[in-house]
Design a protein around this motif. Sequence first.
Motif, PDB file in Angstrom:
ATOM      1  N   MET A 261      59.596  15.057 118.047  1.00 63.80           N
ATOM      2  CA  MET A 261      58.677  14.550 117.028  1.00 63.80           C
ATOM      3  C   MET A 261      59.439  13.985 115.836  1.00 63.80           C
ATOM      4  SD  MET A 261      55.418  17.152 117.104  1.00 63.80           S
ATOM      5  CE  MET A 261      56.337  18.679 117.208  1.00 63.80           C
ATOM      6  N   GLN A 262      60.502  14.653 115.423  1.00 56.53           N
ATOM      7  CA  GLN A 262      61.276  14.164 114.292  1.00 56.53           C
ATOM      8  C   GLN A 262      61.931  12.825 114.619  1.00 56.53           C
ATOM      9  OE1 GLN A 262      63.891  17.487 113.518  1.00 56.53           O
ATOM     10  NE2 GLN A 262      62.428  18.482 112.145  1.00 56.53           N
ATOM     11  N   GLY A 263      62.491  12.705 115.825  1.00 56.41           N
ATOM     12  CA  GLY A 263      63.112  11.443 116.208  1.00 56.41           C
ATOM     13  C   GLY A 263      62.109  10.313 116.307  1.00 56.41           C
ATOM     14  N   ALA A 264      60.924  10.627 116.835  1.00 58.12           N
ATOM     15  CA  ALA A 264      59.881   9.605 116.948  1.00 58.12           C
ATOM     16  C   ALA A 264      59.437   9.127 115.565  1.00 58.12           C
ATOM     17  CB  ALA A 264      58.695  10.160 117.724  1.00 58.12           C
ATOM     18  N   LEU A 265      59.249  10.047 114.643  1.00 63.77           N
ATOM     19  CA  LEU A 265      58.816   9.672 113.293  1.00 63.77           C
ATOM     20  C   LEU A 265      59.883   8.838 112.582  1.00 63.77           C
ATOM     21  CD1 LEU A 265      57.101  13.006 112.211  1.00 63.77           C
ATOM     22  CD2 LEU A 265      55.978  10.786 112.542  1.00 63.77           C
ATOM     23  N   ARG A 266      61.133   9.172 112.822  1.00 65.50           N
ATOM     24  CA  ARG A 266      62.203   8.379 112.213  1.00 65.50           C
ATOM     25  C   ARG A 266      62.192   6.954 112.763  1.00 65.50           C
ATOM     26  NH1 ARG A 266      68.420  10.318 111.187  1.00 65.50           N
ATOM     27  NH2 ARG A 266      69.143   8.398 110.175  1.00 65.50           N
ATOM     28  N   THR A 267      61.988   6.817 114.068  1.00 68.85           N
ATOM     29  CA  THR A 267      61.920   5.487 114.678  1.00 68.85           C
ATOM     30  C   THR A 267      60.732   4.698 114.145  1.00 68.85           C
ATOM     31  OG1 THR A 267      62.992   6.243 116.708  1.00 68.85           O
ATOM     32  CG2 THR A 267      61.643   4.262 116.871  1.00 68.85           C
ATOM     33  N   LEU A 268      59.618   5.372 113.920  1.00 69.21           N
ATOM     34  CA  LEU A 268      58.415   4.708 113.419  1.00 69.21           C
ATOM     35  C   LEU A 268      58.531   4.317 111.948  1.00 69.21           C
ATOM     36  CD1 LEU A 268      55.736   6.991 115.112  1.00 69.21           C
ATOM     37  CD2 LEU A 268      56.239   4.610 115.690  1.00 69.21           C
ATOM     38  N   ARG A 269      59.562   4.846 111.273  1.00 72.11           N
ATOM     39  CA  ARG A 269      59.765   4.613 109.836  1.00 72.11           C
ATOM     40  C   ARG A 269      58.487   4.954 109.064  1.00 72.11           C
ATOM     41  NH1 ARG A 269      62.658   0.040 111.975  1.00 72.11           N
ATOM     42  NH2 ARG A 269      60.980  -1.416 111.502  1.00 72.11           N
ATOM     43  N   ALA A 270      58.033   6.163 109.303  1.00 66.63           N
ATOM     44  CA  ALA A 270      56.786   6.623 108.698  1.00 66.63           C
ATOM     45  C   ALA A 270      57.079   7.606 107.562  1.00 66.63           C
ATOM     46  CB  ALA A 270      55.916   7.313 109.744  1.00 66.63           C
ATOM     47  N   PRO A 271      56.265   7.602 106.502  1.00 71.54           N
ATOM     48  CA  PRO A 271      56.421   8.576 105.411  1.00 71.54           C
ATOM     49  C   PRO A 271      55.837   9.934 105.799  1.00 71.54           C
ATOM     50  CG  PRO A 271      54.551   7.167 104.952  1.00 71.54           C
ATOM     51  CD  PRO A 271      55.151   6.652 106.240  1.00 71.54           C
ATOM     52  N   LEU A 272      56.333  10.446 106.898  1.00 73.44           N
ATOM     53  CA  LEU A 272      55.804  11.682 107.464  1.00 73.44           C
ATOM     54  C   LEU A 272      56.935  12.377 108.192  1.00 73.44           C
ATOM     55  CD1 LEU A 272      53.038  13.225 108.015  1.00 73.44           C
ATOM     56  CD2 LEU A 272      53.012  12.025 110.213  1.00 73.44           C
ATOM     57  N   GLU A 273      56.973  13.702 108.118  1.00 69.07           N
ATOM     58  CA  GLU A 273      57.997  14.439 108.829  1.00 69.07           C
ATOM     59  C   GLU A 273      57.406  15.658 109.529  1.00 69.07           C
ATOM     60  OE1 GLU A 273      61.014  16.017 106.302  1.00 69.07           O
ATOM     61  OE2 GLU A 273      59.599  17.008 104.949  1.00 69.07           O
ATOM     62  N   ALA A 274      58.028  16.009 110.630  1.00 62.48           N
ATOM     63  CA  ALA A 274      57.698  17.254 111.323  1.00 62.48           C
ATOM     64  C   ALA A 274      58.669  18.302 110.800  1.00 62.48           C
ATOM     65  CB  ALA A 274      57.833  17.072 112.828  1.00 62.48           C
ATOM     66  N   ARG A 275      58.173  19.241 110.028  1.00 59.58           N
ATOM     67  CA  ARG A 275      59.070  20.148 109.312  1.00 59.58           C
ATOM     68  C   ARG A 275      59.512  21.336 110.152  1.00 59.58           C
ATOM     69  NH1 ARG A 275      57.181  20.287 102.940  1.00 59.58           N
ATOM     70  NH2 ARG A 275      57.941  18.175 102.491  1.00 59.58           N
ATOM     71  N   ASP A 276      58.600  21.894 110.921  1.00 55.09           N
ATOM     72  CA  ASP A 276      58.988  23.032 111.743  1.00 55.09           C
ATOM     73  C   ASP A 276      57.970  23.228 112.857  1.00 55.09           C
ATOM     74  OD1 ASP A 276      56.886  25.109 110.908  1.00 55.09           O
ATOM     75  OD2 ASP A 276      57.761  24.608 108.970  1.00 55.09           O
ATOM     76  N   MET A 277      58.380  24.037 113.811  1.00 53.92           N
ATOM     77  CA  MET A 277      57.534  24.371 114.957  1.00 53.92           C
ATOM     78  C   MET A 277      57.313  25.877 114.949  1.00 53.92           C
ATOM     79  SD  MET A 277      56.024  23.180 117.794  1.00 53.92           S
ATOM     80  CE  MET A 277      56.914  21.726 118.372  1.00 53.92           C
ATOM     81  N   GLU A 278      56.062  26.275 114.968  1.00 56.83           N
ATOM     82  CA  GLU A 278      55.712  27.699 114.993  1.00 56.83           C
ATOM     83  C   GLU A 278      55.312  28.053 116.429  1.00 56.83           C
ATOM     84  OE1 GLU A 278      52.900  30.798 112.422  1.00 56.83           O
ATOM     85  OE2 GLU A 278      52.669  28.618 112.198  1.00 56.83           O
ATOM     86  N   PRO A 279      56.208  28.727 117.158  1.00 55.04           N
ATOM     87  CA  PRO A 279      55.916  28.982 118.579  1.00 55.04           C
ATOM     88  C   PRO A 279      54.978  30.162 118.786  1.00 55.04           C
ATOM     89  CG  PRO A 279      58.074  29.852 118.026  1.00 55.04           C
ATOM     90  CD  PRO A 279      57.548  29.180 116.783  1.00 55.04           C
ATOM     91  N   PHE A 280      54.152  30.046 119.802  1.00 53.25           N
ATOM     92  CA  PHE A 280      53.324  31.139 120.307  1.00 53.25           C
ATOM     93  C   PHE A 280      52.509  31.819 119.204  1.00 53.25           C
ATOM     94  CE2 PHE A 280      56.983  30.965 123.292  1.00 53.25           C
ATOM     95  CZ  PHE A 280      56.280  30.388 124.333  1.00 53.25           C
ATOM     96  N   VAL A 281      51.822  30.991 118.416  1.00 50.53           N
ATOM     97  CA  VAL A 281      50.844  31.529 117.465  1.00 50.53           C
ATOM     98  C   VAL A 281      49.777  32.300 118.236  1.00 50.53           C
ATOM     99  CG1 VAL A 281      49.104  30.893 115.750  1.00 50.53           C
ATOM    100  CG2 VAL A 281      51.288  29.658 115.861  1.00 50.53           C
ATOM    101  N   GLN A 282      49.447  31.782 119.381  1.00 52.38           N
ATOM    102  CA  GLN A 282      48.651  32.470 120.388  1.00 52.38           C
ATOM    103  C   GLN A 282      49.400  32.301 121.709  1.00 52.38           C
ATOM    104  OE1 GLN A 282      44.659  30.860 120.366  1.00 52.38           O
ATOM    105  NE2 GLN A 282      44.395  31.222 118.171  1.00 52.38           N
ATOM    106  N   PRO A 283      49.047  33.063 122.752  1.00 47.37           N
ATOM    107  CA  PRO A 283      49.815  32.975 123.995  1.00 47.37           C
ATOM    108  C   PRO A 283      49.992  31.563 124.533  1.00 47.37           C
ATOM    109  CG  PRO A 283      48.348  34.864 124.068  1.00 47.37           C
ATOM    110  CD  PRO A 283      48.021  34.129 122.793  1.00 47.37           C
TER     111      PRO A 283
END
Length: 232
Positions: free
Chosen positions: A191-213
């Motif tokens: 996601m971070q690489g895709a957003l960088r390629t899109l040159r978007a003012p948006l970032e994927a800051r972190d991934m929270e795994p298994f909030v639910q199973p």
Amino acid sequence: MTLDPDVQVHRALADETRAQLLRILRAAPEPLDAHALADQLGLHPTTVRAHLDVLVEAGLVTSDTETRTTPGRPRRLYAAGADGAASAQAGGYRLLAEMLVSHLAGTSDDATQDAVAAGHVWGTYLVDRPPPYTTTTADTARTEIVELMDRLGFQPELDDDGTRILLRRCPFLDVAERHPDVVCSLHLGIMQGALRTLRAPLEARDMEPFVQPSLCVAHMATTTRDQHRAAQ
């Protein structure tokens, strides 16, 4: 606990004997019983039946009782399932993923960062780069990322305020459960690489795994113009 069908397929095909059984059944012109399969593999029929039960439960093999017109106990016959080839291929990819992820986790000095870096590279490849000197709006980028993760099989959903992407299905759930630091970091990097390629003012800051199973959450945030330029 009911296992995800993909997990069942992966675990069924992780054993070489079961993989051989499926190959034999796919090539056979007609269903075979456990004795015939045991003869081909040089195993006891009881052992073969145990492996067949696993394949049947995973949906890779079907079983049926033969119809007899003569005295005698009817045999249990086995055949490859209609989608056995596709499922076998999927299981093979999952086994490959397990091998590569476990190797990275066991040999890298920083498996998390290496996984993010690998995801960055693939993320830049998986989206279309906008024309020079143009940027992608944050809203459009969110849509692009959701569509990308959907193509990858995550069944994503953007929450109402656009700050989280809910990933409701991991295509490599069983591998991620054993190596969440590597697999989830790889997905974040995509996601971070895709957003960088899109040159978007948006970032994927972190991934929270298994909030639910069966739910992981990617946290998104808009960036300022200076932050956006610094990231390019």
